[in-house]
Design an enzyme around this catalytic site. Structure first.
Site, mmCIF file in Angstrom:
data_model
loop_
_atom_site.group_PDB
_atom_site.id
_atom_site.type_symbol
_atom_site.label_atom_id
_atom_site.label_comp_id
_atom_site.label_asym_id
_atom_site.label_seq_id
_atom_site.Cartn_x
_atom_site.Cartn_y
_atom_site.Cartn_z
ATOM 1 N N LYS A 9 -56.606 20.827 22.098
ATOM 2 C CA LYS A 9 -55.503 21.789 22.159
ATOM 3 C C LYS A 9 -56.084 23.185 22.332
ATOM 4 O O LYS A 9 -57.075 23.543 21.677
ATOM 5 C CB LYS A 9 -54.688 21.739 20.868
ATOM 6 C CG LYS A 9 -53.298 22.370 20.978
ATOM 7 C CD LYS A 9 -52.347 21.467 21.747
ATOM 8 C CE LYS A 9 -50.889 21.905 21.544
ATOM 9 N NZ LYS A 9 -49.962 21.039 22.311
ATOM 10 N N THR A 69 -52.151 16.108 20.317
ATOM 11 C CA THR A 69 -52.612 17.497 20.300
ATOM 12 C C THR A 69 -51.624 18.406 19.579
ATOM 13 O O THR A 69 -52.011 19.436 19.030
ATOM 14 C CB THR A 69 -52.873 18.013 21.728
ATOM 15 O OG1 THR A 69 -51.650 18.019 22.473
ATOM 16 C CG2 THR A 69 -53.901 17.141 22.434
#
Length: 316
Positions: A9, A69
């Site tokens: 991320k 994520t």
């Protein structure tokens, strides 16, 4: 060939208020910086995880080992509330270790963070001006940054690599720099300069001998980006540099001298020196007129260690 396999991320913005203040850092003659109150710590974080157990998610679409994520983002934000340290470096090490402890399928984690700078604002008091404890100004100035990689080593979590940085420092010296004596041939159009303005962009990176100093738990071992910035400015002020190469070398020597706890300092510099339009303005003494340079720019990359400091005669 070793396979590349990771996911993660990016652009996770974290704003933590009233973090533990950073106090007790080493005072150096080039800088007035002595503490961070840490009323507001802003960070833009990127995380990437790796591990062989994630391979089926790529080859077979099997997501049983995958941590979404979006969950990674939430994990980082929640851990910001548990952080008891005082530095961006310490937070990345803290949250990276928590990831590896929580999700054993993750065997390694890469983290990076760019500071989101907010500066204090001066407000009037009864007698003078003082920094407001509650109002801050968002800044587009230079940023302190950090990157690192953590891995599992048997039952331990180890720091494989780290780098601290000051990114986007822009310094201009209106006179007192030169550039001459370079190779001249049929391709040379640049005239020699013995007293020129010099505008540079700088990224400065450093690594510690022991990462523990970067966490701020022993403040006397911490190297603040604010101090690195001030050293660069002071050396630029003091030196009549014959080149950008020599300037960054002198800055590096000073950083290594002030902070023997560092193993390495490295630079990425750009030359953005203005083009001269009017070299003389009779009515204004030293006045000149300049404009921005054409798009192609020169750059320099250089790294140094404590061995360079020991071998440099002028620094002794």
């Amino acid at each position: 060939m070793e396979r590349t396999m990771c996911y993660g991320k990016a652009d996770v913005s974290v704003y933590r208020t009233y973090t533990k203040p950073l106090v007790g850092i080493k005072i150096i003659p080039e800088s007035p910086f002595s503490r961070r109150d840490n009323t507001l710590l802003g960070m833009n974080i990127k995380v990437a995880v790796e591990g062989e157990k994630f391979l089926p998610s790529f080859t077979d679409g099997d997501n049983r080992m995958v941590v979404a994520t979006d969950s990674m983002k939430n994990f980082i934000l929640r851990q910001a509330g548990n952080f008891e340290g005082s530095t961006q470096e310490g937070f990345l090490e803290f949250v990276g270790s928590r990831f590896l402890e929580t999700y054993p399928q993750m065997t390694g984690i890469h983290l990076s963070s760019d500071q989101i700078p907010f500066h204090e604002l001066q407000v009037p008091t009864n007698e003078n001006y003082a920094a407001s404890p509650v109002v801050f100004r968002f800044s587009m100035d230079e940023q302190a940054s950090v990157s690192m990689k953590l891995t599992h080593n048997k039952d331990q979590i180890q720091m494989d690599d780290h780098q601290c940085s000051l990114k986007g420092l822009k310094l201009l010296k209106v006179k007192g720099s030169s550039f001459y004596g370079y190779v001249k041939d049929e391709y040379t159009t640049l005239p020699e300069s013995f007293d020129r303005p010099l505008f540079i962009y700088l990224n400065i990176n450093w690594r510690y001998k022991e990462f523990e100093n970067a966490k701020g738990d022993t403040p006397n071992g911490y190297v603040a980006a604010e101090q690195v910035k001030d050293i660069a400015a002071v050396v630029f002020h003091e030196q009549n540099s014959p080149s950008i190469q020599n300037l960054i070398y002198r800055i590096g020597l000073r950083i290594l001298k002030r902070f023997p706890q560092l193993a390495e300092v490295s630079f990425e510099s750009n030359n953005r020196t203005w083009e001269t339009i009017l070299d003389e303005i009779p009515a204004s003494g030293d006045g000149k007129v300049f404009t921005d340079p054409r798009p192609p720019y020169g750059f320099q990359c250089f790294s140094m260690t404590q061995d360079d400091l020991e071998n440099d005669k002028e620094s002794q």
